[in-house]
Design a protein around this motif. Structure first.
Motif, PDB file in Angstrom:
ATOM      1  N   ARG A  26     -13.465   4.327  53.409  1.00  9.40           N
ATOM      2  CA  ARG A  26     -12.141   3.756  53.138  1.00  9.40           C
ATOM      3  C   ARG A  26     -12.106   3.076  51.777  1.00  9.40           C
ATOM      4  N   GLU A  27     -13.168   2.379  51.400  1.00 15.91           N
ATOM      5  CA  GLU A  27     -13.212   1.773  50.074  1.00 15.91           C
ATOM      6  C   GLU A  27     -13.141   2.851  48.995  1.00 15.91           C
ATOM      7  N   GLN A  28     -13.854   3.945  49.179  1.00 17.31           N
ATOM      8  CA  GLN A  28     -13.805   5.047  48.214  1.00 17.31           C
ATOM      9  C   GLN A  28     -12.402   5.638  48.145  1.00 17.31           C
ATOM     10  N   THR A  29     -11.724   5.717  49.283  1.00 17.97           N
ATOM     11  CA  THR A  29     -10.360   6.236  49.308  1.00 17.97           C
ATOM     12  C   THR A  29      -9.414   5.325  48.540  1.00 17.97           C
ATOM     13  N   VAL A  30      -9.517   4.021  48.754  1.00 18.36           N
ATOM     14  CA  VAL A  30      -8.673   3.066  48.023  1.00 18.36           C
ATOM     15  C   VAL A  30      -8.886   3.231  46.521  1.00 18.36           C
ATOM     16  N   ARG A  31     -10.125   3.207  46.103  1.00 17.03           N
ATOM     17  CA  ARG A  31     -10.424   3.347  44.672  1.00 17.03           C
ATOM     18  C   ARG A  31      -9.972   4.708  44.145  1.00 17.03           C
ATOM     19  N   GLY A  32     -10.148   5.726  44.946  1.00 15.62           N
ATOM     20  CA  GLY A  32      -9.729   7.067  44.554  1.00 15.62           C
ATOM     21  C   GLY A  32      -8.232   7.204  44.399  1.00 15.62           C
TER      22      GLY A  32
ATOM     23  N   ILE B   9      -4.356  15.108  44.578  1.00 19.54           N
ATOM     24  CA  ILE B   9      -5.517  14.374  45.096  1.00 19.54           C
ATOM     25  C   ILE B   9      -5.052  13.280  46.054  1.00 19.54           C
ATOM     26  N   ALA B  10      -4.034  12.530  45.642  1.00 23.34           N
ATOM     27  CA  ALA B  10      -3.519  11.435  46.479  1.00 23.34           C
ATOM     28  C   ALA B  10      -3.000  11.962  47.814  1.00 23.34           C
ATOM     29  N   ALA B  11      -2.285  13.065  47.794  1.00 23.96           N
ATOM     30  CA  ALA B  11      -1.711  13.613  49.032  1.00 23.96           C
ATOM     31  C   ALA B  11      -2.801  13.925  50.052  1.00 23.96           C
ATOM     32  N   GLY B  12      -3.953  14.358  49.594  1.00 21.96           N
ATOM     33  CA  GLY B  12      -5.054  14.660  50.494  1.00 21.96           C
ATOM     34  C   GLY B  12      -5.662  13.430  51.143  1.00 21.96           C
ATOM     35  N   MET B  13      -5.358  12.253  50.616  1.00 23.56           N
ATOM     36  CA  MET B  13      -5.879  10.996  51.165  1.00 23.56           C
ATOM     37  C   MET B  13      -4.950  10.391  52.211  1.00 23.56           C
ATOM     38  N   MET B  14      -3.764  10.989  52.393  1.00 20.47           N
ATOM     39  CA  MET B  14      -2.727  10.395  53.229  1.00 20.47           C
ATOM     40  C   MET B  14      -2.487  11.213  54.489  1.00 20.47           C
ATOM     41  N   THR B  15      -2.049  10.505  55.532  1.00 22.24           N
ATOM     42  CA  THR B  15      -1.626  11.198  56.744  1.00 22.24           C
ATOM     43  C   THR B  15      -0.308  11.915  56.466  1.00 22.24           C
ATOM     44  N   GLU B  16      -0.001  12.892  57.290  1.00 17.14           N
ATOM     45  CA  GLU B  16       1.249  13.643  57.122  1.00 17.14           C
ATOM     46  C   GLU B  16       2.470  12.743  57.306  1.00 17.14           C
ATOM     47  N   ASP B  17       2.354  11.707  58.152  1.00 16.57           N
ATOM     48  CA  ASP B  17       3.485  10.821  58.413  1.00 16.57           C
ATOM     49  C   ASP B  17       3.377   9.509  57.619  1.00 16.57           C
ATOM     50  N   PHE B  18       2.697   9.553  56.497  1.00 16.60           N
ATOM     51  CA  PHE B  18       2.523   8.405  55.605  1.00 16.60           C
ATOM     52  C   PHE B  18       3.873   7.757  55.297  1.00 16.60           C
ATOM     53  N   THR B  19       3.876   6.411  55.226  1.00 18.76           N
ATOM     54  CA  THR B  19       5.062   5.675  54.785  1.00 18.76           C
ATOM     55  C   THR B  19       4.675   4.651  53.727  1.00 18.76           C
ATOM     56  N   PHE B  20       5.645   4.333  52.885  1.00 18.00           N
ATOM     57  CA  PHE B  20       5.466   3.386  51.790  1.00 18.00           C
ATOM     58  C   PHE B  20       6.601   2.383  51.825  1.00 18.00           C
ATOM     59  N   SER B  21       6.258   1.102  51.685  1.00 18.21           N
ATOM     60  CA  SER B  21       7.271   0.049  51.635  1.00 18.21           C
ATOM     61  C   SER B  21       6.974  -0.888  50.474  1.00 18.21           C
TER      62      SER B  21
ATOM     63  N   ARG C 108      -2.918   0.693  55.434  1.00 15.82           N
ATOM     64  CA  ARG C 108      -3.358   0.879  56.817  1.00 15.82           C
ATOM     65  C   ARG C 108      -3.904   2.292  56.957  1.00 15.82           C
ATOM     66  N   PHE C 109      -5.031   2.379  57.623  1.00 17.45           N
ATOM     67  CA  PHE C 109      -5.714   3.655  57.788  1.00 17.45           C
ATOM     68  C   PHE C 109      -5.572   4.183  59.200  1.00 17.45           C
ATOM     69  N   ARG C 110      -5.576   5.487  59.304  1.00 18.72           N
ATOM     70  CA  ARG C 110      -5.772   6.185  60.567  1.00 18.72           C
ATOM     71  C   ARG C 110      -6.944   7.119  60.309  1.00 18.72           C
ATOM     72  N   GLY C 111      -8.078   6.771  60.909  1.00 19.10           N
ATOM     73  CA  GLY C 111      -9.299   7.496  60.590  1.00 19.10           C
ATOM     74  C   GLY C 111      -9.683   7.193  59.151  1.00 19.10           C
ATOM     75  N   ASP C 112      -9.906   8.245  58.364  1.00 25.20           N
ATOM     76  CA  ASP C 112     -10.285   8.034  56.965  1.00 25.20           C
ATOM     77  C   ASP C 112      -9.126   8.296  56.006  1.00 25.20           C
ATOM     78  N   ARG C 113      -7.903   8.416  56.540  1.00 24.11           N
ATOM     79  CA  ARG C 113      -6.736   8.682  55.697  1.00 24.11           C
ATOM     80  C   ARG C 113      -5.767   7.504  55.723  1.00 24.11           C
ATOM     81  N   ILE C 114      -5.019   7.349  54.637  1.00 29.62           N
ATOM     82  CA  ILE C 114      -4.057   6.255  54.507  1.00 29.62           C
ATOM     83  C   ILE C 114      -2.779   6.620  55.260  1.00 29.62           C
TER      84      ILE C 114
END
Length: 114
Positions: free
Chosen positions: A8-14, A26-38, A97-103
């Motif tokens: 998860r730390e590597q994902t944040v930095r990535g 690259i960013a899209a691959g780090m996120m869940t399909e139902d990712f949200t941003f606020s 917030r993570f679900r597994g290893d994805r944001i």
């Protein structure tokens, strides 16, 4: 530090590295399909709106320095300093917030210009 926390730390930095490079792919691959941003400007927008609104081209920043990163359970709290190409700089806080290893979500709290 356990394996999931390290991942998860590597994902944040990535994610911040991908932002600096303008690499939505690259960013899209780090996120869940139902990712949200606020943020103060956006209320639970989805991935499509996030990449449209929050990833300008060309990328506006020349550097993002993570000043604080703490990961506990499924959350990461990050304070960073972003430096723009035009010379301006500011600090923000984010909670990922993570679900597994994805944001799964990002909440941004705007800071001040520095």
């Amino acid at each position: 530090m356990d394996t999931l926390q390290t991942s998860r730390e590597q994902t944040v930095r990535g994610l911040y590295d991908a932002y600096l490079q303008g690499r939505k792919d690259i960013a899209a691959g780090m996120m869940t399909e139902d990712f949200t941003f606020s943020s103060p400007r956006d209320d639970h927008i989805d991935r499509v709106a996030y990449f449209s609104r929050c990833w300008p081209e060309p990328p506006p920043f020349r550097d993002i320095e993570i000043e604080h990163l703490e990961i506990a359970d499924d959350e990461a709290v990050i304070r960073y300093r972003a430096e723009k190409h035009d010379g301006g700089a500011f600090r923000n806080m984010e909670v990922m917030r993570f679900r597994g290893d994805r944001i799964a979500s990002v909440d941004v709290y705007f800071g001040r210009n520095v």
